[in-house]
Design a protein around this motif. Structure first.
Motif, PDB file in Angstrom:
ATOM      1  N   ARG A 117       0.860  -1.184   0.000  1.00 58.62           N
ATOM      2  CA  ARG A 117       0.000   0.000   0.000  1.00 58.62           C
ATOM      3  C   ARG A 117       0.893   1.229   0.000  1.00 58.62           C
ATOM      4  O   ARG A 117       2.013   1.188   0.497  1.00 58.62           O
ATOM      5  CB  ARG A 117      -0.882   0.023   1.255  1.00 58.62           C
ATOM      6  CG  ARG A 117      -1.753   1.264   1.377  1.00 58.62           C
ATOM      7  CD  ARG A 117      -2.661   1.186   2.592  1.00 58.62           C
ATOM      8  NE  ARG A 117      -2.017   1.551   3.834  1.00 58.62           N
ATOM      9  CZ  ARG A 117      -1.890   2.805   4.291  1.00 58.62           C
ATOM     10  NH1 ARG A 117      -2.328   3.820   3.592  1.00 58.62           N
ATOM     11  NH2 ARG A 117      -1.298   3.042   5.446  1.00 58.62           N
ATOM     12  N   THR A 147      -5.744  -4.183  -1.711  1.00 52.16           N
ATOM     13  CA  THR A 147      -6.868  -4.480  -2.585  1.00 52.16           C
ATOM     14  C   THR A 147      -6.821  -5.980  -2.851  1.00 52.16           C
ATOM     15  O   THR A 147      -5.834  -6.499  -3.359  1.00 52.16           O
ATOM     16  CB  THR A 147      -6.775  -3.673  -3.889  1.00 52.16           C
ATOM     17  OG1 THR A 147      -6.807  -2.275  -3.556  1.00 52.16           O
ATOM     18  CG2 THR A 147      -7.935  -3.985  -4.818  1.00 52.16           C
ATOM     19  N   GLU A 195     -11.368  -5.627  -4.310  1.00 51.57           N
ATOM     20  CA  GLU A 195     -12.008  -4.909  -3.204  1.00 51.57           C
ATOM     21  C   GLU A 195     -10.942  -4.179  -2.380  1.00 51.57           C
ATOM     22  O   GLU A 195     -10.101  -4.814  -1.746  1.00 51.57           O
ATOM     23  CB  GLU A 195     -12.771  -5.888  -2.312  1.00 51.57           C
ATOM     24  CG  GLU A 195     -13.556  -5.197  -1.230  1.00 51.57           C
ATOM     25  CD  GLU A 195     -14.321  -6.183  -0.357  1.00 51.57           C
ATOM     26  OE1 GLU A 195     -14.643  -5.799   0.781  1.00 51.57           O
ATOM     27  OE2 GLU A 195     -14.580  -7.318  -0.794  1.00 51.57           O
ATOM     28  N   PRO A 196     -10.979  -2.829  -2.371  1.00 51.75           N
ATOM     29  CA  PRO A 196      -9.962  -2.077  -1.627  1.00 51.75           C
ATOM     30  C   PRO A 196     -10.198  -2.115  -0.118  1.00 51.75           C
ATOM     31  O   PRO A 196     -11.261  -2.521   0.347  1.00 51.75           O
ATOM     32  CB  PRO A 196     -10.125  -0.648  -2.156  1.00 51.75           C
ATOM     33  CG  PRO A 196     -11.557  -0.563  -2.561  1.00 51.75           C
ATOM     34  CD  PRO A 196     -11.916  -1.945  -3.052  1.00 51.75           C
ATOM     35  N   ASN A 197      -9.176  -1.678   0.602  1.00 52.06           N
ATOM     36  CA  ASN A 197      -9.246  -1.459   2.046  1.00 52.06           C
ATOM     37  C   ASN A 197      -9.477  -2.724   2.866  1.00 52.06           C
ATOM     38  O   ASN A 197     -10.114  -2.686   3.906  1.00 52.06           O
ATOM     39  CB  ASN A 197     -10.307  -0.402   2.377  1.00 52.06           C
ATOM     40  CG  ASN A 197      -9.983   0.919   1.741  1.00 52.06           C
ATOM     41  OD1 ASN A 197      -8.842   1.364   1.769  1.00 52.06           O
ATOM     42  ND2 ASN A 197     -10.970   1.544   1.125  1.00 52.06           N
ATOM     43  N   GLN A 238      -2.381  -1.179  -3.200  1.00 53.54           N
ATOM     44  CA  GLN A 238      -3.412  -0.165  -3.017  1.00 53.54           C
ATOM     45  C   GLN A 238      -2.743   1.189  -2.927  1.00 53.54           C
ATOM     46  O   GLN A 238      -1.857   1.382  -2.102  1.00 53.54           O
ATOM     47  CB  GLN A 238      -4.227  -0.437  -1.758  1.00 53.54           C
ATOM     48  CG  GLN A 238      -5.284   0.625  -1.526  1.00 53.54           C
ATOM     49  CD  GLN A 238      -6.267   0.235  -0.458  1.00 53.54           C
ATOM     50  OE1 GLN A 238      -6.836  -0.841  -0.512  1.00 53.54           O
ATOM     51  NE2 GLN A 238      -6.456   1.105   0.504  1.00 53.54           N
ATOM     52  N   GLY A 253      -7.590   3.896  -1.868  1.00 55.61           N
ATOM     53  CA  GLY A 253      -8.119   2.702  -2.510  1.00 55.61           C
ATOM     54  C   GLY A 253      -9.305   2.924  -3.413  1.00 55.61           C
ATOM     55  O   GLY A 253      -9.910   1.979  -3.885  1.00 55.61           O
ATOM     56  N   HIS A 254      -9.673   4.163  -3.663  1.00 57.62           N
ATOM     57  CA  HIS A 254     -10.797   4.470  -4.541  1.00 57.62           C
ATOM     58  C   HIS A 254     -10.310   5.281  -5.737  1.00 57.62           C
ATOM     59  O   HIS A 254      -9.342   6.042  -5.632  1.00 57.62           O
ATOM     60  CB  HIS A 254     -11.868   5.266  -3.806  1.00 57.62           C
ATOM     61  CG  HIS A 254     -12.463   4.492  -2.665  1.00 57.62           C
ATOM     62  ND1 HIS A 254     -13.335   3.446  -2.848  1.00 57.62           N
ATOM     63  CD2 HIS A 254     -12.279   4.603  -1.333  1.00 57.62           C
ATOM     64  CE1 HIS A 254     -13.688   2.959  -1.658  1.00 57.62           C
ATOM     65  NE2 HIS A 254     -13.057   3.634  -0.722  1.00 57.62           N
TER      66      HIS A 254
END
Length: 106
Positions: free
Chosen positions: A49, A73, A77-79, A96, A100-101
């Protein structure tokens, strides 16, 4: 001369068969019961990350899900806290970046 005993010998552990996950497309070996962080550590990967400000590398710090440095991720799916998520055959972990978005607020 007696053979030196390993930690697995001491506890009588018999791990199941290895399986493969990927990190940024690179194959990584996992074992049943390992967290994603443990599998990555076992492969010599210490960061997965980057921070929002400054893009500094981060990986596992506390190992018990309290510090959130290990966010990754996982399967898109992040976080996900890599120290708490069990590694499963075929998992795809990617670095990530930041929060993460793709967009702020998403």
């Amino acid at each position: 001369m007696a053979r030196e005993r390993t930690p697995a010998d001491l506890v009588g552990a018999e791990p199941g068969a290895e399986f493969e996950i990927t990190f940024d497309g690179r194959p990584v070996t996992g074992l049943p019961g390992q967290s994603i962080a443990a599998a990555l550590w076992g492969a010599g990967i210490l960061a997965w990350r980057t921070t929002r400000n400054g893009a500094r590398p981060r990986g596992a710090f506390c190992g018990i899900g309290q510090c959130y440095d290990c966010l990754a991720t996982v399967n898109g799916e992040p976080n996900r806290r890599a120290c708490l998520v069990p590694a499963r055959p075929g998992d795809a972990i990617t670095t990530q970046e930041g929060h993460g978005h793709d967009r702020i607020g998403s």
